[in-house]
Motif scaffolding. Structure first.
Motif, PDB file in Angstrom:
ATOM      1  N   THR A 160     -19.676  -5.731 -20.257  1.00 24.96           N
ATOM      2  CA  THR A 160     -19.396  -4.772 -20.783  1.00 24.96           C
ATOM      3  C   THR A 160     -19.783  -3.399 -20.043  1.00 24.96           C
ATOM      4  OG1 THR A 160     -21.687  -4.558 -21.667  1.00 24.96           O
ATOM      5  CG2 THR A 160     -20.017  -5.566 -22.951  1.00 24.96           C
ATOM      6  N   ALA A 161     -19.072  -2.052 -20.273  1.00 26.66           N
ATOM      7  CA  ALA A 161     -19.542  -1.171 -19.418  1.00 26.66           C
ATOM      8  C   ALA A 161     -20.964  -0.970 -19.216  1.00 26.66           C
ATOM      9  CB  ALA A 161     -18.886   0.038 -19.991  1.00 26.66           C
ATOM     10  N   ALA A 162     -21.704  -1.075 -20.096  1.00 30.92           N
ATOM     11  CA  ALA A 162     -23.284  -0.731 -19.849  1.00 30.92           C
ATOM     12  C   ALA A 162     -23.833  -1.781 -18.951  1.00 30.92           C
ATOM     13  CB  ALA A 162     -23.876  -0.785 -21.058  1.00 30.92           C
ATOM     14  N   GLU A 163     -23.311  -3.131 -19.030  1.00 35.92           N
ATOM     15  CA  GLU A 163     -23.882  -4.415 -18.311  1.00 35.92           C
ATOM     16  C   GLU A 163     -23.381  -3.944 -16.973  1.00 35.92           C
ATOM     17  OE1 GLU A 163     -23.727  -7.396 -22.097  1.00 35.92           O
ATOM     18  OE2 GLU A 163     -22.085  -7.542 -20.319  1.00 35.92           O
ATOM     19  N   ARG A 164     -22.019  -3.511 -16.607  1.00 35.72           N
ATOM     20  CA  ARG A 164     -21.591  -3.253 -15.316  1.00 35.72           C
ATOM     21  C   ARG A 164     -22.481  -2.114 -14.697  1.00 35.72           C
ATOM     22  NH1 ARG A 164     -15.097  -3.848 -15.954  1.00 35.72           N
ATOM     23  NH2 ARG A 164     -15.334  -5.171 -17.632  1.00 35.72           N
ATOM     24  N   LEU A 165     -22.889  -1.201 -15.514  1.00 30.55           N
ATOM     25  CA  LEU A 165     -23.676   0.020 -14.675  1.00 30.55           C
ATOM     26  C   LEU A 165     -25.065  -0.433 -14.248  1.00 30.55           C
ATOM     27  CD1 LEU A 165     -23.116   3.140 -13.982  1.00 30.55           C
ATOM     28  CD2 LEU A 165     -21.391   1.979 -15.364  1.00 30.55           C
ATOM     29  N   ALA A 166     -25.564  -1.253 -15.340  1.00 29.16           N
ATOM     30  CA  ALA A 166     -26.942  -1.605 -14.892  1.00 29.16           C
ATOM     31  C   ALA A 166     -26.863  -2.812 -14.053  1.00 29.16           C
ATOM     32  CB  ALA A 166     -27.556  -2.610 -16.198  1.00 29.16           C
ATOM     33  N   SER A 167     -25.888  -3.477 -13.736  1.00 31.91           N
ATOM     34  CA  SER A 167     -25.839  -4.671 -12.641  1.00 31.91           C
ATOM     35  C   SER A 167     -25.578  -3.613 -11.553  1.00 31.91           C
ATOM     36  CB  SER A 167     -24.755  -5.430 -13.118  1.00 31.91           C
ATOM     37  OG  SER A 167     -24.804  -6.272 -14.024  1.00 31.91           O
ATOM     38  N   PHE A 168     -24.845  -2.456 -11.506  1.00 30.83           N
ATOM     39  CA  PHE A 168     -24.567  -1.984 -10.269  1.00 30.83           C
ATOM     40  C   PHE A 168     -25.912  -1.036  -9.777  1.00 30.83           C
ATOM     41  CE2 PHE A 168     -23.215   2.530  -8.562  1.00 30.83           C
ATOM     42  CZ  PHE A 168     -22.698   1.819  -7.220  1.00 30.83           C
ATOM     43  N   PHE A 169     -26.571  -0.621 -10.564  1.00 32.27           N
ATOM     44  CA  PHE A 169     -27.962   0.131 -10.311  1.00 32.27           C
ATOM     45  C   PHE A 169     -28.766  -0.977  -9.749  1.00 32.27           C
ATOM     46  CE2 PHE A 169     -26.596   3.574 -13.307  1.00 32.27           C
ATOM     47  CZ  PHE A 169     -25.932   4.312 -12.831  1.00 32.27           C
ATOM     48  N   LEU A 170     -29.036  -1.981 -10.189  1.00 30.17           N
ATOM     49  CA  LEU A 170     -29.998  -2.888  -9.678  1.00 30.17           C
ATOM     50  C   LEU A 170     -29.454  -3.592  -8.378  1.00 30.17           C
ATOM     51  CD1 LEU A 170     -30.527  -4.761 -13.129  1.00 30.17           C
ATOM     52  CD2 LEU A 170     -32.167  -3.323 -11.770  1.00 30.17           C
ATOM     53  N   ALA A 171     -28.311  -3.498  -8.094  1.00 33.55           N
ATOM     54  CA  ALA A 171     -28.031  -4.184  -6.891  1.00 33.55           C
ATOM     55  C   ALA A 171     -28.050  -2.999  -5.956  1.00 33.55           C
ATOM     56  CB  ALA A 171     -26.154  -4.357  -7.144  1.00 33.55           C
ATOM     57  N   LEU A 172     -27.845  -1.740  -5.892  1.00 33.77           N
ATOM     58  CA  LEU A 172     -28.064  -0.772  -5.156  1.00 33.77           C
ATOM     59  C   LEU A 172     -29.666  -0.455  -4.998  1.00 33.77           C
ATOM     60  CD1 LEU A 172     -25.889   2.322  -6.208  1.00 33.77           C
ATOM     61  CD2 LEU A 172     -25.432   0.937  -4.268  1.00 33.77           C
ATOM     62  N   LEU A 173     -30.487  -0.876  -5.872  1.00 30.60           N
ATOM     63  CA  LEU A 173     -32.047  -0.965  -5.886  1.00 30.60           C
ATOM     64  C   LEU A 173     -32.229  -2.069  -4.981  1.00 30.60           C
ATOM     65  CD1 LEU A 173     -34.491   0.546  -7.049  1.00 30.60           C
ATOM     66  CD2 LEU A 173     -34.610  -1.238  -8.800  1.00 30.60           C
ATOM     67  N   ASP A 174     -31.712  -3.096  -5.046  1.00 28.74           N
ATOM     68  CA  ASP A 174     -32.202  -4.347  -4.399  1.00 28.74           C
ATOM     69  C   ASP A 174     -31.998  -4.029  -2.858  1.00 28.74           C
ATOM     70  OD1 ASP A 174     -33.088  -5.860  -6.371  1.00 28.74           O
ATOM     71  OD2 ASP A 174     -31.290  -7.337  -6.257  1.00 28.74           O
ATOM     72  N   ARG A 175     -30.715  -3.464  -2.551  1.00 29.08           N
ATOM     73  CA  ARG A 175     -30.103  -3.299  -1.285  1.00 29.08           C
ATOM     74  C   ARG A 175     -31.045  -2.176  -0.553  1.00 29.08           C
ATOM     75  NH1 ARG A 175     -26.396  -2.389   2.700  1.00 29.08           N
ATOM     76  NH2 ARG A 175     -25.263  -3.982   2.211  1.00 29.08           N
ATOM     77  N   ALA A 176     -31.646  -0.984  -1.483  1.00 28.68           N
ATOM     78  CA  ALA A 176     -32.338   0.000  -0.859  1.00 28.68           C
ATOM     79  C   ALA A 176     -33.923  -0.498  -0.408  1.00 28.68           C
ATOM     80  CB  ALA A 176     -32.662   1.111  -1.866  1.00 28.68           C
ATOM     81  N   GLU A 177     -34.257  -1.535  -1.348  1.00 27.33           N
ATOM     82  CA  GLU A 177     -35.496  -2.286  -1.283  1.00 27.33           C
ATOM     83  C   GLU A 177     -35.666  -3.073  -0.103  1.00 27.33           C
ATOM     84  OE1 GLU A 177     -36.747  -3.932  -4.830  1.00 27.33           O
ATOM     85  OE2 GLU A 177     -37.600  -1.944  -5.404  1.00 27.33           O
ATOM     86  N   ARG A 178     -34.547  -4.009   0.227  1.00 25.28           N
ATOM     87  CA  ARG A 178     -34.329  -4.674   1.283  1.00 25.28           C
ATOM     88  C   ARG A 178     -34.438  -4.009   2.549  1.00 25.28           C
ATOM     89  NH1 ARG A 178     -29.667  -7.028   0.711  1.00 25.28           N
ATOM     90  NH2 ARG A 178     -29.374  -6.659  -1.329  1.00 25.28           N
ATOM     91  N   ALA A 179     -33.581  -2.931   2.706  1.00 28.14           N
ATOM     92  CA  ALA A 179     -33.580  -1.846   3.556  1.00 28.14           C
ATOM     93  C   ALA A 179     -34.988  -1.234   4.223  1.00 28.14           C
ATOM     94  CB  ALA A 179     -32.630  -0.826   3.588  1.00 28.14           C
ATOM     95  N   SER A 180     -35.660  -0.808   3.097  1.00 26.26           N
ATOM     96  CA  SER A 180     -37.055   0.015   3.423  1.00 26.26           C
ATOM     97  C   SER A 180     -37.914  -1.136   3.343  1.00 26.26           C
ATOM     98  CB  SER A 180     -37.243   0.859   2.287  1.00 26.26           C
ATOM     99  OG  SER A 180     -37.734   0.219   1.172  1.00 26.26           O
ATOM    100  N   GLY A 181     -37.918  -2.231   2.975  1.00 24.58           N
ATOM    101  CA  GLY A 181     -38.931  -3.317   3.019  1.00 24.58           C
ATOM    102  C   GLY A 181     -40.014  -3.004   1.839  1.00 24.58           C
ATOM    103  N   ALA A 182     -39.820  -1.911   1.117  1.00 29.52           N
ATOM    104  CA  ALA A 182     -40.879  -1.364   0.051  1.00 29.52           C
ATOM    105  C   ALA A 182     -40.126  -1.420  -1.294  1.00 29.52           C
ATOM    106  CB  ALA A 182     -41.284  -0.263   0.448  1.00 29.52           C
ATOM    107  N   SER A 183     -41.113  -1.314  -2.351  1.00 26.40           N
ATOM    108  CA  SER A 183     -40.366  -1.221  -3.652  1.00 26.40           C
ATOM    109  C   SER A 183     -40.001   0.125  -3.928  1.00 26.40           C
ATOM    110  CB  SER A 183     -41.518  -1.702  -4.652  1.00 26.40           C
ATOM    111  OG  SER A 183     -41.233  -1.173  -5.896  1.00 26.40           O
ATOM    112  N   GLU A 184     -39.002   0.415  -4.522  1.00 33.51           N
ATOM    113  CA  GLU A 184     -38.505   1.709  -4.772  1.00 33.51           C
ATOM    114  C   GLU A 184     -38.419   1.897  -6.317  1.00 33.51           C
ATOM    115  OE1 GLU A 184     -37.446   3.740  -2.381  1.00 33.51           O
ATOM    116  OE2 GLU A 184     -37.638   2.410  -0.447  1.00 33.51           O
TER     117      GLU A 184
END
Lengths: 246, 246
Positions: A160-184
């Motif tokens: 659903t639309a809400a599930e897509r947005l949630a998945s998207f934000f979590l994917a961006l968060l994961d990537r940011a954390e992998r890049a910085s090596g820290a929790s964001e």
DNA sequence: CGTTCGATTGAGCTTTCTCAAGCACAGTGG
DNA sequence: CCACTGTGCTTGAGAAAGCTCAATCGAACG
């Protein structure tokens, strides 16, 4: 949705065009020796893009491969009537070069001031020729991309639309954390609502509305128009996996 | 949506478990020498599946790679609440073995009586080790898969139900023609309406209804429940590309 | 201070989904 | 040989998610 992940850092020799980049690594070579990374980087030359400027278009002949060193790209495909599907975003450290039949399968366009390290395909190929472990690495990255693409099919086909947005934000968060090596807690959104919509198979209006809903549910907060704060990561994860529907 | 395309034919030695297959080639080695193909095939052992029988499940450890020699597989991912996304179908000649972190990214299940040639990952890897051109070929096939996945994202994110069905039939037709080497008018549908729906991000009811619509428009005809005849390929192509909407 | 452009919000509509009933065909047993 | 049953396919009616079109908002910029 194209070659990805930033890794080990490598020093660049003085005077190299890539000096001044955000990244000191070549993503696709995560496993390679530093000496090899430096050598590859030496072969590259710098290229810069302004926001909205295309790097290449879908169908163009693919004569170069690139490493993104600074900025963000969106990759998209168009239908003849203008409908757009964004197939992925590229961040610093990502490698851009997989193609079939020497033609680009998508358009790549800068979302911000962007800097790339460019290699002619011929030189890149001969470099790969000389470093067989590079071939394996290219394959590994392509396999990773393929898995991500399959995940995106689940999102586009069944969420659903809400599930897509949630998945998207979590994917961006994961990537940011992998890049910085820290929790964001904060996630930067370098792309417009329309770009997000075209990535998630929605309209910009639906993106806006779902964003409002996620705010009301206290799952996220808008720090700025283009910065969200993750307030309830677990709740967001449950939503993304479709566990909130029942 | 996983390693694909059947190619050159290779003779198999007498007594080999794969003897009696539909295919005499190993898809992923399309460019490799016949001697090498035969050698790889010798390492494999046969495996059979009945309709509905799974080859492996999403998340299972990936200890083998396979070449499909007879039958059809569907590959799918599930959401916790049971929503299903079929990410691809596998046909004779297709290679099944790309994985990340040694875990299967999807479930593979037989749609018909199916026969595979199985290789232990270790032996396959050492074979690849000994034949570096194989590595390039694996990469080439993965890149091809990635392009197909991006095409599917356009379908799932931006196409209407009718456009999805049209695209699907044309893709099956293309594949059938590549396999037979001749022009075809009939397309076999070895999967159920539900499987088609789960592949196209629709419901089985919508698939049925759109099928009825395509029949009424004289674009296709149902020769049997699982065989369609393409009556107007050009019209179907226009529809698939979204050129009929305006 | 006005203009512009992206983001938001609103109202009504369309496509597709859901739920339910009916149909067709293959396999089974009388 | 035929009724019986199960399974998958089709069709229908109503509901819902998301889309379209339109108006408004608000921050950035000249």
């Amino acid at each position: 949705m194209v070659l990805a992940t930033s890794r080990n850092l490598t020093p660049l020799p003085a005077g190299h065009p890539c000096l001044g980049c955000d990244v000191r690594s070549v993503a696709v070579c995560g496993v390679l020796e530093c000496a090899m990374l430096a050598q590859l980087r030496l072969m590259g030359c710098a290229q810069k893009l302004k926001p909205g400027e295309p790097l290449f278009h879908e169908g163009d002949e693919s004569k170069q491969v690139y490493t993104l060193t600074k900025g963000v790209l969106k990759l998209y495909k168009l239908l003849p009537d203008g409908r757009r599907q964004v197939t992925g975003f590229m961040f610093p450290g990502d490698f851009l070069g997989i193609s079939v039949d020497d033609a680009h399968a998508f358009t790549a366009e800068a979302l911000a001031d962007t800097q790339l390290c460019k290699f002619s395909r011929g030189r890149f190929d001969s470099f790969v020729e000389e470093h067989p472990e590079m071939e394996r690495e290219l394959y590994r990255v392509a396999a990773h991309e393929l898995a991500a693409a399959q995940q995106q099919m689940v999102l586009l086909g069944r969420k659903t639309a809400a599930e897509r947005l949630a998945s998207f934000f979590l994917a961006l968060l994961d990537r940011a954390e992998r890049a910085s090596g820290a929790s964001e807690r904060f996630v930067k959104l370098p792309m417009s609502r329309s770009d997000i919509a075209d990535y998630l198979g929605l309209t910009k209006e639906t993106v806006s509305r779902v964003l409002a809903m996620l705010k009301k549910r206290r799952l996220i907060r808008l720090e700025a128009l283009d910065v969200i704060e993750i307030l309830d990561r677990e709740g967001l994860t449950d939503l993304a996996e479709g566990l909130m529907g029942e």
